[in-house]
Write an enzyme that holds these catalytic residues in place. Sequence first.
Site, PDB file in Angstrom:
ATOM      1  N   GLY A  34      97.294  53.568  84.299  1.00  0.00           N
ATOM      2  CA  GLY A  34      96.115  54.394  84.526  1.00  0.00           C
ATOM      3  C   GLY A  34      94.815  53.688  84.197  1.00  0.00           C
ATOM      4  CG  HIS A  40      95.175  49.809  88.695  1.00  0.00           C
ATOM      5  ND1 HIS A  40      94.198  50.000  87.752  1.00  0.00           N
ATOM      6  CD2 HIS A  40      96.268  49.383  88.014  1.00  0.00           C
ATOM      7  CE1 HIS A  40      94.679  49.727  86.547  1.00  0.00           C
ATOM      8  NE2 HIS A  40      95.925  49.337  86.677  1.00  0.00           N
ATOM      9  CD  GLN A  64     104.021  48.333  78.992  1.00  0.00           C
ATOM     10  OE1 GLN A  64     104.764  48.970  79.738  1.00  0.00           O
ATOM     11  NE2 GLN A  64     103.075  47.529  79.462  1.00  0.00           N
ATOM     12  CD  GLN A 156     103.907  44.040  84.169  1.00  0.00           C
ATOM     13  OE1 GLN A 156     103.807  44.477  83.050  1.00  0.00           O
ATOM     14  NE2 GLN A 156     103.111  44.420  85.151  1.00  0.00           N
ATOM     15  CB  VAL A 179      91.456  42.540  92.311  1.00  0.00           C
ATOM     16  CG1 VAL A 179      90.063  43.001  92.713  1.00  0.00           C
ATOM     17  CG2 VAL A 179      92.463  42.820  93.419  1.00  0.00           C
ATOM     18  CB  SER A 188      91.754  43.909  82.611  1.00  0.00           C
ATOM     19  OG  SER A 188      92.430  44.464  81.497  1.00  0.00           O
ATOM     20  CB  SER A 189      92.740  49.344  81.903  1.00  0.00           C
ATOM     21  OG  SER A 189      93.379  49.561  83.143  1.00  0.00           O
TER      22      SER A 189
HETATM   23  P1  AMP Z   1      98.381  48.135  84.325  1.00  0.00           P
HETATM   24  O1  AMP Z   1      97.831  49.482  84.588  1.00  0.00           O
HETATM   25  O2  AMP Z   1      97.411  47.206  83.656  1.00  0.00           O
HETATM   26  O3  AMP Z   1      99.741  48.148  83.681  1.00  0.00           O
HETATM   27  O4  AMP Z   1      98.607  47.464  85.753  1.00  0.00           O
HETATM   28  C1  AMP Z   1      99.361  48.107  86.743  1.00  0.00           C
HETATM   29  C2  AMP Z   1      99.611  47.136  87.867  1.00  0.00           C
HETATM   30  O5  AMP Z   1      98.352  46.686  88.379  1.00  0.00           O
HETATM   31  C3  AMP Z   1     100.359  45.866  87.416  1.00  0.00           C
HETATM   32  O6  AMP Z   1     101.252  45.472  88.435  1.00  0.00           O
HETATM   33  C4  AMP Z   1      99.244  44.877  87.245  1.00  0.00           C
HETATM   34  O7  AMP Z   1      99.657  43.537  87.392  1.00  0.00           O
HETATM   35  C5  AMP Z   1      98.315  45.281  88.366  1.00  0.00           C
HETATM   36  N1  AMP Z   1      96.965  44.793  88.091  1.00  0.00           N
HETATM   37  C6  AMP Z   1      96.218  44.999  86.972  1.00  0.00           C
HETATM   38  N2  AMP Z   1      95.043  44.347  87.068  1.00  0.00           N
HETATM   39  C7  AMP Z   1      95.054  43.708  88.259  1.00  0.00           C
HETATM   40  C8  AMP Z   1      94.131  42.857  88.940  1.00  0.00           C
HETATM   41  N3  AMP Z   1      92.961  42.523  88.401  1.00  0.00           N
HETATM   42  N4  AMP Z   1      94.472  42.386  90.162  1.00  0.00           N
HETATM   43  C9  AMP Z   1      95.654  42.700  90.710  1.00  0.00           C
HETATM   44  N5  AMP Z   1      96.565  43.504  90.122  1.00  0.00           N
HETATM   45  C10 AMP Z   1      96.280  43.988  88.919  1.00  0.00           C
END
Ligand code: AMP
Length: 287
Positions: A34, A40, A64, A156, A179, A188-189
Amino acid sequence: MPRLFRRIKEIRGFIRDVKCEGNNVSVGFVPTMGYLHKGHMELIKLSKLQNDITVVSIYVNPLQFGAGEDFDRYPRDLDRDLELCAEAGVDVVFAPSDEEMYQELPITKIEIPGLTDKLEGLYRPGHFNGVAIVVLKLFNIVQPTRAYFGEKDYQQLKVVERLVKDLSIPVEIIPVPTVREEDGLACSSRNVYLSPEERQSALAIYKSFLLAQKLFQGGNTEAALLKQAIREFLLKHPHVSKIDYVEITDENLNPVNEVKEGDRILVAVYVGNTRLIDNWRISHEEV
Ligand code: AMP
């Protein structure tokens, strides 16, 4: 608005009905924690393109996170996420509670020697066990045709690819390139934790990749030299308080001595108190 499910039984029923109604209905699945951002949304966009329906899960998985990590303060805003999912045309959001996901804490352990015990696995013991458990549970609940994972979390992605292969899980894993914000910081969140000054220093990560790539393109192929250059560059920046690792590996995460096109730089760096990870595919191309 997407359909919102909080219960495993409900989303299972929905998926079963969808698959019964249509022949060969394809289900695209985007697992997330989220607080959605541009990264995302790219995964969601691709899933929409390639599948009949798209399911997004929003779940901050306690399994995790290690003791002392940011589980409690990880950003959460389901209403905002639902709006973004609606705009993107997501069909289903699955947002279970901890009780729903883990009525009892799993005692099964998943490890992939040589893959889950290095890099992130070394600095976050148990992290990939938690990731593997939740991803497998979610796959069993959603039963997707395809699942989308970002290269941002490169290790991952490799862990999930290997799990799917080793356990013959009937899902196609689709990797999505990282991205970045306009200036190069990977979305990143966790970027919301950064103060404006830290946000500026965090850019050093992207710049260090460009520096290493330039060295590589200039004929420097010794991994040790490139890693040292990255470390020195990072530590020159204010707020870059600690480096967990700077590694260069082949595409399967085996460390290399001589760098070649397609190898990966992987870093984990603290900027202030915020731990950021990023990685870069080394190539001869101009950026
Ligand atoms: P998270 O919410 O951070 O667990 O990410 C969920 C999914 O989004 C995972 O597969 C991450 O690798 C992907 N994700 C997160 N940040 C990025 C990004 N900047 N570019 C591409 N995919 C991302």
